[in-house]
Design an enzyme around this catalytic site. Structure first.
Site, PDB file in Angstrom:
ATOM      1  N   GLY A  48       9.205   8.647  14.663  1.00 35.74           N
ATOM      2  CA  GLY A  48       9.157   9.026  13.259  1.00 35.74           C
ATOM      3  C   GLY A  48       8.479  10.352  12.979  1.00 35.74           C
ATOM      4  CD  GLN A 107       0.103   7.162  -7.806  1.00 36.30           C
ATOM      5  OE1 GLN A 107      -0.994   6.967  -7.297  1.00 36.30           O
ATOM      6  NE2 GLN A 107       1.234   6.801  -7.210  1.00 36.30           N
ATOM      7  CE  LYS A 206       6.034   4.400 -22.461  1.00 38.86           C
ATOM      8  NZ  LYS A 206       6.803   4.936 -21.320  1.00 38.86           N
ATOM      9  CG  ASP A 238      11.225   5.597 -10.829  1.00 38.17           C
ATOM     10  OD1 ASP A 238      12.177   5.448 -10.030  1.00 38.17           O
ATOM     11  OD2 ASP A 238      10.042   5.382 -10.494  1.00 38.17           O
TER      12      ASP A 238
END
Length: 340
Positions: A48, A107, A206, A238
């Site tokens: 990997g 984030q 919301k 998303d």
């Protein structure tokens, strides 16, 4: 193989390289600049790990490393870091990390104790790897560019998208209402409304449970949208839960039509089905991330972000003003909107 080099000041060479996430976008940017993407050898080892090597010298060049932080996101970020490290060790004059979509940008703050600020970490990693400058499109929070110890070119796709919407509603702009999917992005909606002629604004109230990712509940519309052609604007789609819910709430409030507009079409999981079935007249995205054919449908329009990126890269390379691009767009690049 580079077949052309953009000439700026004496002894300055511009080189564009790309990771493996979105090579088509890099090719489109290179075409706008009149150069070729520098050939790169990149592959994965059995365990990997990744290997990167440039096939030509980059010594003394101003290099722009284009990589959208898209699925698999952690691999995309790591590959860009390795590419930057290789450039630094090969004596590139300057290195700009071009991240059309910057990973972990949502984030950008702590909601609860013992949480990371992962957006800051990504900026730190890019700096440590050797990036002198970062260029990105529509960060989730504009102030997060302050996480980077160096210049950040925060590009906005709004001119590209507004140009398209203005054309779509030509002759009917007086009936367009701009809608934010939540209260936090009302300032962006205000800028949209100003560019479209100062029409009415609304936002969808919301609620979100911070312990459950990718889940939000649209409750009601704040503002009058009855009989209006609503343009619902967001930075990123998303799973499309927020956007689909907002579409339903707007329709319940009497909207004549809903057009969904966003910069980044990540389209995870159920997003495509939700967007197909939410009742939107059209969904308009840019190609900051690759959108494969299996995620496209008749109601989707994808606009090219390449002219904007190319103009910004040219401005940086020629020591020009990036900010002026947005003062004169679309006149500056003279291309209107392009389809991807």
């Amino acid at each position: 193989m580079v077949s052309a080099i953009l000439e700026g000041k004496p002894d300055k060479n511009l080189i564009l390289v790309t990771g493996r996430i979105h090579p088509k976008l890099a090719e489109d940017v290179a075409e706008q600049l009149g150069i070729d993407v520098l050939e790169t050898t990149a592959y994965d080892f059995a365990n990997g790990e990744m290997y990167v090597r440039y096939t030509e010298s980059v010594r003394g060049a101003d290099v722009f490393v284009l990589q959208s932080h898209y699925k698999p996101i952690n691999k995309a970020i790591m590959e860009q870091l390795i590419m930057i490290d290789a450039l630094k060790r090969a004596s590139a004059r300057s290195i700009t990390a071009v991240c059309p979509l910057l990973g972990y940008s949502r984030q950008d703050k702590k909601h609860r104790g013992r949480e990371p600020i992962s957006c800051r970490l990504v900026f730190d990693l890019l700096k440590t790897a050797g990036a002198d400058r970062i260029m990105s499109v529509d960060l989730h929070a504009a102030q997060s560019q302050g996480f980077f110890d160096g210049p950040v070119d925060h590009l906005v796709a709004m001119p590209v998208l507004v140009d398209y919407i203005r054309d779509r509603f030509q002759g009917h702009l007086d009936n367009v209402a701009v809608v934010s999917p939540d209260a936090g992005r009302i300032r962006v909606a205000e800028q949209w409304a100003q560019r479209l002629g100062g029409g009415p604004l609304a936002f969808v109230h919301k609620t979100r449970d911070i312990t459950r990712p990718n889940q939000a509940v649209a409750n009601r519309v704040v503002g009058d949208v009855a009989g209006k052609d609503c343009v619902l604007v967001d930075d990123l789609i998303d799973t499309a839960g927020t956007i689909a819910g907002a579409c339903h709430v707007l329709q319940d409030a009497g909207a004549k039509s809903v057009t969904v507009v966003a910069t980044h079409g990540v389209l995870s999981g159920p997003a495509v089905e939700r967007l197909k079935n939410c009742g939107a007249r059209e969904v308009v995205l840019t190609d900051t991330v690759p959108i494969p054919e299996e995620k496209r449908w008749d109601g989707l329009t994808v606009l090219s972000i390449a002219p904007l990126l190319a103009s910004a890269i040219r401005a940086v390379f020629e020591d020009g003003s990036v900010a002026e691009l947005f003062d004169t767009y679309p006149e500056h690049h003279g291309q209107g909107f392009l389809f991807a």
